[in-house]
Design a protein around this motif. Structure first.
Motif, PDB file in Angstrom:
ATOM      1  N   ASP A  36     -36.855 -24.165   1.444  1.00 38.23           N
ATOM      2  CA  ASP A  36     -35.708 -23.236   1.696  1.00 38.23           C
ATOM      3  C   ASP A  36     -35.474 -22.687   0.188  1.00 38.23           C
ATOM      4  O   ASP A  36     -35.870 -23.156  -0.898  1.00 38.23           O
ATOM      5  CB  ASP A  36     -34.798 -23.822   2.346  1.00 38.23           C
ATOM      6  CG  ASP A  36     -33.707 -22.608   2.958  1.00 38.23           C
ATOM      7  OD1 ASP A  36     -34.019 -21.109   2.754  1.00 38.23           O
ATOM      8  OD2 ASP A  36     -32.768 -22.771   3.714  1.00 38.23           O
ATOM      9  N   ARG A  37     -34.287 -21.955   0.108  1.00 37.07           N
ATOM     10  CA  ARG A  37     -33.829 -21.409  -1.209  1.00 37.07           C
ATOM     11  C   ARG A  37     -33.672 -22.458  -2.246  1.00 37.07           C
ATOM     12  O   ARG A  37     -33.768 -22.140  -3.536  1.00 37.07           O
ATOM     13  CB  ARG A  37     -32.662 -20.434  -1.019  1.00 37.07           C
ATOM     14  CG  ARG A  37     -32.916 -19.075  -0.377  1.00 37.07           C
ATOM     15  CD  ARG A  37     -31.795 -18.259   0.110  1.00 37.07           C
ATOM     16  NE  ARG A  37     -31.423 -18.566   1.184  1.00 37.07           N
ATOM     17  CZ  ARG A  37     -30.679 -17.886   1.992  1.00 37.07           C
ATOM     18  NH1 ARG A  37     -30.370 -16.561   1.744  1.00 37.07           N
ATOM     19  NH2 ARG A  37     -29.974 -18.181   3.099  1.00 37.07           N
ATOM     20  N   GLY A  40     -36.518 -22.758  -4.068  1.00 37.96           N
ATOM     21  CA  GLY A  40     -37.183 -21.516  -4.818  1.00 37.96           C
ATOM     22  C   GLY A  40     -36.828 -21.091  -6.007  1.00 37.96           C
ATOM     23  O   GLY A  40     -36.122 -20.101  -6.599  1.00 37.96           O
ATOM     24  N   ARG A  58     -38.660 -19.707   0.317  1.00 38.15           N
ATOM     25  CA  ARG A  58     -37.473 -18.587   0.671  1.00 38.15           C
ATOM     26  C   ARG A  58     -36.832 -18.510  -0.591  1.00 38.15           C
ATOM     27  O   ARG A  58     -36.375 -19.673  -1.418  1.00 38.15           O
ATOM     28  CB  ARG A  58     -36.668 -18.861   1.587  1.00 38.15           C
ATOM     29  CG  ARG A  58     -35.583 -17.697   2.161  1.00 38.15           C
ATOM     30  CD  ARG A  58     -34.849 -17.868   3.513  1.00 38.15           C
ATOM     31  NE  ARG A  58     -34.096 -16.809   3.485  1.00 38.15           N
ATOM     32  CZ  ARG A  58     -33.154 -16.814   4.575  1.00 38.15           C
ATOM     33  NH1 ARG A  58     -33.133 -17.470   5.295  1.00 38.15           N
ATOM     34  NH2 ARG A  58     -32.366 -15.717   4.580  1.00 38.15           N
ATOM     35  N   ASP A  60     -33.516 -16.003  -3.098  1.00 35.01           N
ATOM     36  CA  ASP A  60     -32.920 -14.938  -3.130  1.00 35.01           C
ATOM     37  C   ASP A  60     -33.636 -13.751  -4.019  1.00 35.01           C
ATOM     38  O   ASP A  60     -33.905 -13.916  -5.128  1.00 35.01           O
ATOM     39  CB  ASP A  60     -31.396 -15.319  -3.950  1.00 35.01           C
ATOM     40  CG  ASP A  60     -30.745 -16.184  -2.816  1.00 35.01           C
ATOM     41  OD1 ASP A  60     -30.596 -15.733  -1.699  1.00 35.01           O
ATOM     42  OD2 ASP A  60     -30.046 -17.213  -3.326  1.00 35.01           O
ATOM     43  N   TRP A  91     -40.174 -12.857  12.933  1.00 34.68           N
ATOM     44  CA  TRP A  91     -39.431 -13.919  11.904  1.00 34.68           C
ATOM     45  C   TRP A  91     -38.710 -14.834  12.933  1.00 34.68           C
ATOM     46  O   TRP A  91     -37.888 -14.352  13.739  1.00 34.68           O
ATOM     47  CB  TRP A  91     -38.747 -13.208  10.821  1.00 34.68           C
ATOM     48  CG  TRP A  91     -37.662 -14.327  10.057  1.00 34.68           C
ATOM     49  CD1 TRP A  91     -38.084 -15.536  10.080  1.00 34.68           C
ATOM     50  CD2 TRP A  91     -36.451 -13.931   9.551  1.00 34.68           C
ATOM     51  NE1 TRP A  91     -36.930 -16.027   9.219  1.00 34.68           N
ATOM     52  CE2 TRP A  91     -35.931 -15.135   9.077  1.00 34.68           C
ATOM     53  CE3 TRP A  91     -35.609 -13.095   9.548  1.00 34.68           C
ATOM     54  CZ2 TRP A  91     -34.965 -15.072   8.342  1.00 34.68           C
ATOM     55  CZ3 TRP A  91     -34.563 -12.797   8.780  1.00 34.68           C
ATOM     56  CH2 TRP A  91     -34.128 -14.256   8.161  1.00 34.68           C
ATOM     57  N   GLU A 130     -41.015  -9.457   1.974  1.00 32.52           N
ATOM     58  CA  GLU A 130     -39.825  -9.294   2.410  1.00 32.52           C
ATOM     59  C   GLU A 130     -39.711  -8.833   3.918  1.00 32.52           C
ATOM     60  O   GLU A 130     -40.440  -7.862   4.233  1.00 32.52           O
ATOM     61  CB  GLU A 130     -39.153  -8.412   1.782  1.00 32.52           C
ATOM     62  CG  GLU A 130     -37.489  -8.158   2.425  1.00 32.52           C
ATOM     63  CD  GLU A 130     -36.877  -6.995   1.827  1.00 32.52           C
ATOM     64  OE1 GLU A 130     -35.420  -7.158   1.806  1.00 32.52           O
ATOM     65  OE2 GLU A 130     -37.328  -6.152   1.051  1.00 32.52           O
ATOM     66  N   LEU A 141     -35.305 -11.679   5.001  1.00 33.84           N
ATOM     67  CA  LEU A 141     -36.067 -12.931   4.718  1.00 33.84           C
ATOM     68  C   LEU A 141     -36.851 -12.633   3.441  1.00 33.84           C
ATOM     69  O   LEU A 141     -37.903 -11.599   3.630  1.00 33.84           O
ATOM     70  CB  LEU A 141     -36.952 -13.622   5.596  1.00 33.84           C
ATOM     71  CG  LEU A 141     -37.834 -14.631   5.330  1.00 33.84           C
ATOM     72  CD1 LEU A 141     -37.174 -16.040   4.922  1.00 33.84           C
ATOM     73  CD2 LEU A 141     -38.909 -15.010   6.493  1.00 33.84           C
ATOM     74  N   VAL A 143     -39.471 -14.407   0.752  1.00 33.81           N
ATOM     75  CA  VAL A 143     -40.271 -15.477   0.278  1.00 33.81           C
ATOM     76  C   VAL A 143     -41.251 -15.115  -0.810  1.00 33.81           C
ATOM     77  O   VAL A 143     -41.837 -14.124  -1.058  1.00 33.81           O
ATOM     78  CB  VAL A 143     -41.147 -16.015   1.398  1.00 33.81           C
ATOM     79  CG1 VAL A 143     -40.246 -16.351   2.635  1.00 33.81           C
ATOM     80  CG2 VAL A 143     -42.199 -15.091   1.726  1.00 33.81           C
ATOM     81  N   THR A 145     -44.766 -16.651  -2.658  1.00 37.19           N
ATOM     82  CA  THR A 145     -45.868 -17.165  -2.106  1.00 37.19           C
ATOM     83  C   THR A 145     -47.332 -17.234  -2.963  1.00 37.19           C
ATOM     84  O   THR A 145     -47.195 -16.010  -3.692  1.00 37.19           O
ATOM     85  CB  THR A 145     -46.153 -16.974  -0.675  1.00 37.19           C
ATOM     86  OG1 THR A 145     -47.436 -17.874  -0.405  1.00 37.19           O
ATOM     87  CG2 THR A 145     -46.639 -15.265  -0.329  1.00 37.19           C
ATOM     88  N   GLU A 162     -43.694 -20.005   7.321  1.00 36.30           N
ATOM     89  CA  GLU A 162     -42.510 -20.154   6.783  1.00 36.30           C
ATOM     90  C   GLU A 162     -41.620 -20.712   8.048  1.00 36.30           C
ATOM     91  O   GLU A 162     -40.395 -21.511   7.940  1.00 36.30           O
ATOM     92  CB  GLU A 162     -41.789 -18.882   6.360  1.00 36.30           C
ATOM     93  CG  GLU A 162     -40.342 -18.858   5.687  1.00 36.30           C
ATOM     94  CD  GLU A 162     -39.011 -19.125   6.416  1.00 36.30           C
ATOM     95  OE1 GLU A 162     -38.081 -19.470   5.857  1.00 36.30           O
ATOM     96  OE2 GLU A 162     -39.191 -18.817   7.568  1.00 36.30           O
ATOM     97  N   ARG A 165     -40.794 -24.426   8.674  1.00 40.12           N
ATOM     98  CA  ARG A 165     -39.502 -25.020   8.209  1.00 40.12           C
ATOM     99  C   ARG A 165     -38.505 -25.629   9.109  1.00 40.12           C
ATOM    100  O   ARG A 165     -37.909 -26.606   8.874  1.00 40.12           O
ATOM    101  CB  ARG A 165     -39.098 -24.292   7.156  1.00 40.12           C
ATOM    102  CG  ARG A 165     -38.030 -24.791   6.281  1.00 40.12           C
ATOM    103  CD  ARG A 165     -37.396 -23.578   5.450  1.00 40.12           C
ATOM    104  NE  ARG A 165     -36.636 -22.672   5.875  1.00 40.12           N
ATOM    105  CZ  ARG A 165     -35.512 -22.824   6.558  1.00 40.12           C
ATOM    106  NH1 ARG A 165     -34.688 -23.869   6.349  1.00 40.12           N
ATOM    107  NH2 ARG A 165     -34.970 -21.925   7.101  1.00 40.12           N
TER     108      ARG A 165
END
Length: 261
Positions: A36-37, A40, A58, A60, A91, A130, A141, A143, A145, A162, A165
């Motif tokens: 998750d964020r 990231g 994931r 921001d 998603w 996105e 969302l 990400v 990758t 994703e 998770r």
């Protein structure tokens, strides 16, 4: 037996992550790191890329990135808005259910410098995807990758990765009920205190529930899970030992099979 004395939570997380990846490599297994964020972070993403490790995190979209046709860095959110949609992607939004989204992607370079000077900066070129929900009022969302994102099929595949998770989240929720949430992961001492006991116990219970060869453990596992699900119960090492205590001679084959997995 001699863990490093790490104080920062980020450093603890990274140490545990790379230790786990090392174990997987030693037994010949490949992995995609999904996070998750909280994971990231540019520094961690760049390190994983340089080590050839596949990832889906994931993030921001308020980070600066660079693309070859631009002289200056640009906000990722602004760059993504300029990209055409690939098509519809589903998603798994967890509590929000399965969301119909429009997917768009871009490839860009991220840079990190601990001191702020360009001379000691590191960078990596990665893919960003996105997923914009068709339903208004929901956040996208985004990400980062290392997996290829060239087509709509690629985007759908990354969305499925994703989505895995949420299995982590439900596992954590269960383990929190067993006592995992009674400490903060800010040092190795905290991890040693409880995390591995809880994780091993949880894994054994799942094996007992789903593996036919462990039929002798199934009823005890089901009873234990139900008992520990009661809110307000406190799991101690003594209770754990009592709950999963087995006669080794009676269940020798089951234990040997479980620990050989």
């Amino acid at each position: 037996s001699t863990p490093p004395k790490l104080k920062r939570q980020n450093r603890v997380e990274e140490a545990v992550l790379f230790h786990a990846l090392g174990v997987l490599r030693r037994v010949g297994l490949d992995a995609i790191v999904v996070g998750d964020r909280g994971l990231g972070r540019k520094e961690l993403v760049i390190r994983l890329v340089h080590e050839g490790q596949e990832l889906v995190f994931r993030i921001d979209p308020d980070i600066l990135v660079r693309v070859p046709d631009m002289k200056e860095e640009i906000l990722l959110a602004e760059l993504l808005e300029r990209q055409p949609y690939l098509g519809e992607v589903i998603w798994d939004g967890g509590d929000e259910g399965r969301l119909r989204c429009q997917g768009r992607k871009v490839r860009a370079t991220i840079r990190f410098s601990r001191s702020g000077r360009k001379a000691d900066s590191q960078e990596a070129t990665v893919h960003f995807l996105e997923l914009v929900p068709r339903q208004e009022g929901l956040d996208s969302l985004v990400v980062v990758t290392t997996l290829p994102v060239q087509s709509l099929a690629d985007a759908r595949g990354i969305a499925r990765v994703e989505g895995q998770r949420w299995a982590i989240e439900t596992g954590f929720e269960t383990m929190h009920g067993w006592g995992q949430d009674r400490f903060m992961v800010r040092s190795f001492d905290a991890i040693d205190r409880l995390l591995w006991i809880v994780a091993i116990a949880y894994t054994l219970m799942l094996l007992a529930l789903h593996d036919r060869k462990l039929a002798g453990l199934r009823e005890q596992a089901r009873s234990f899970l139900k008992h520990q699900a009661v809110l307000g119960r406190r799991l101690t090492v003594g209770k754990l030992a009592e709950a999963i205590r087995l006669d080794f001679d009676k269940h020798r084959r089951a234990w040997a099979y479980a620990w050989s997995l």
